[in-house]
Every structure is written in structure tokens, then in C-alpha cells.
Enzyme design. Structure first.
Site, PDB file in Angstrom:
ATOM      1  NE  ARG A   1       5.211   4.261  -1.823  1.00 20.33           N
ATOM      2  CZ  ARG A   1       4.581   4.925  -0.867  1.00 20.33           C
ATOM      3  NH1 ARG A   1       5.206   5.241   0.247  1.00 20.33           N
ATOM      4  NH2 ARG A   1       3.323   5.291  -1.012  1.00 20.33           N
TER       5      ARG A   1
ATOM      6  CD  GLU B   1       4.041   7.958   5.733  1.00 21.61           C
ATOM      7  OE1 GLU B   1       3.831   8.973   5.043  1.00 21.61           O
ATOM      8  OE2 GLU B   1       5.053   7.229   5.576  1.00 21.61           O
ATOM      9  CG  ASP B   2       1.931   6.631   1.795  1.00 21.49           C
ATOM     10  OD1 ASP B   2       2.605   5.644   2.159  1.00 21.49           O
ATOM     11  OD2 ASP B   2       2.245   7.330   0.812  1.00 21.49           O
TER      12      ASP B   2
END
Length: 273
Positions: free
Chosen positions: A228, A180-181
Site C-alpha cells: 500500500r 483498489e480502495d
């Protein structure tokens, strides 16, 4: 045009409250001491119900707990009505920040209110061998992301994140409980066409004493890193281009390392970190 003189701290909590020695207590005390902080909001993203107010630190700053209806990672960027200030200080529950670091980052943000301004920096690169984008946390002279575990940004981006991005990307973030970051960095760089801004040198921004098995210990999981990498390419595919931009800019307080009396320095404890 004229950024606010105050900020709201939004802390993402995913671990049950078991003792007053947990990092979140230290974090709340440090943030509450900031003269610019008018409100601390804890986003309770834990399966157990939140403890009563009496179990939380005693502070004079306005304090509230918001329990998400759906315990999702994207929920940390929901535009809650409780957030009244333009500036949002986004924090993970195990972030390690001093009051001086909070104050300095906020003053920098006031000069760059359209960008993410904060501490933990990461970078992207093109992996020609695999023909895809890569993600790295290596300590280098460049960065292209500032993670939202300890960063300021304008609350407008909560609205864009929740209502502009497609549900497919938000669902992916929620299913992985990850990225989300990174997605927020993609969004802000796509809007501004500018990189984020890192403040002061800080290698450790996470508390390492989290209980094993908690959601927060995912940082030590190799799958977490692989996810990621995958997120980077999924996000690039949806945006249609790579919005992240590299920067070598880092902003430090004046007299940060100068050989002058410590009493003349405004942010005295930053030098010792």
C-alpha cells in the site's frame, strides 16, 4: 443535483460460503433492514462457484449475485447495469455495520453526493527521510482517505474508475490484489479537489474471525502494508500530483453523546459501538 433517496449495497465476496455464522450473513441482514436500501448485490470474486439462492439469507430486499468473469480486485468497481441507484454502498464481506450506521452514513452522503462518505479512515504523509509518500492507519485527528470496505459514493465513479484510469494502474491493483480502495480515493479527490467525509467514531470495522489463509486475512500480512505504501507513490506518479487532501471533519448524529433519554435519540445503537 438531487441525489437519490435509495441506495444499492455492493458486497465484495472472496471467501467460500461455509456456514451461516460468517460475517457476510450478519452484514446482509443489517443492510437489508435499512429503509433506504432497495437492492443488495454480491460480487462473487471467489474461485468456487456461488451457492444457490436458498443458501443465502432470506430477506425482502432485492438480492442478486454477480459472478465476475475475471476474478480481479478492480472488478468491484465495474459499472454493472444491475446497479440502478446513484448511491452505492461499497462493502467488504467482513465489514461490521449496524442498520443505524448504514442509515446515518447514507443521510450524510445525500448532502455530499460527490464525495466518499463512510467509516474506515486512513491517512497519507510525506516521508522526508525516504523522499516518498507514506500510508498510515494510525488513529489521529486527521484523515485523507475513507476506505471502500464500508463507504457510500456515486455510481458515476465506477464508470471513471473502469474507463478513465489507465490499464497499467488497474493491472497493478489486480496483480497485487490490493490498493483498489486507495486508487478510488485518489480518483475521487482528483475529480472533486476535496477530501472524503468520515462519519462517527468507529475503530473496528472488520470482523476479526475470518479463517486464516483466506484472501481476507491479508490485512494481517506485513507485505500488504508495504504494498500500500508502494501503491501511493505509483498512483501519485501517474496523476502527476498528490490529489489526497487532509480533513479533520467528522460528522456524528445529533445527541450522539448527550445525557438525555436514549428514547429521544434517533440512532440509538451508534452510541454503544
Amino acid at each position: 443535483k438531487s441525489p437519490s433517496q435509495e441506495f444499492t449495497a455492493v458486497i465484495q465476496a472472496v471467501t467460500p460460503l461455509q456456514s451461516q455464522q460468517q460475517p457476510i450473513f450478519k452484514l446482509i441482514h443489517a443492510v437489508a433492514k435499512s429503509k433506504f436500501c432497495v437492492q443488495i448485490v454480491v460480487l462473487w470474486n471467489c474461485e468456487k462457484p456461488p451457492p444457490p439462492r436458498s443458501k443465502w439469507p432470506s430477506i425482502t430486499t432485492s438480492f442478486s449475485i454477480i459472478e465476475g468473469k475475471r476474478k480481479t480486485m478492480s472488478g468491484r468497481f465495474f459499472p454493472h447495469h444491475a446497479i440502478k441507484t446513484d448511491a452505492v454502498l461499497s462493502l467488504d464481506e467482513d465489514s461490521v455495520l449496524s442498520t443505524n450506521e448504514v442509515d446515518f452514513a447514507f443521510i450524510v452522503w445525500q448532502s455530499f453526493p460527490d464525495r466518499i462518505v463512510g467509516y474506515p479512515a486512513r491517512s497519507h504523509y510525506w516521508d522526508s527521510g525516504k523522499g516518498r509518500w507514506g500510508y498510515t492507519s494510525k488513529w489521529t485527528n486527521e484523515y485523507s482517505m475513507v476506505l471502500t470496505g464500508a463507504a457510500f459514493y456515486h455510481r458515476y465513479y465506477h464508470h471513471l474508475y473502469t474507463y478513465y484510469l489507465p490499464t497499467s494502474l488497474l493491472s497493478m491493483v489486480d496483480q497485487l490484489a490490493n490498493c483498489e480502495d486507495i486508487l478510488m480515493n485518489f480518483l475521487i479527490s482528483a475529480v472533486t479537489k476535496l477530501p472524503p467525509i468520515k462519519v462517527t467514531q468507529k475503530k473496528q470495522y472488520k470482523e476479526t474471525m475470518m479463517q486464516q489463509g483466506s484472501k481476507a486475512s491479508r490485512w494481517a500480512d506485513p507485505d500488504h502494508f508495504a504494498q500500500r505504501q508502494s501503491c501511493m507513490n505509483s498512483f501519485t506518479s501517474w496523476f502527476g500530483f498528490m490529489p489526497l487532501l487532509h480533513s479533520q471533519l467528522r460528522l456524528d448524529p445529533v445527541l450522539f453523546k448527550d445525557q438525555v433519554s436514549i428514547l429521544r435519540k434517533k440512532y440509538r445503537d451508534i452510541e454503544r459501538l
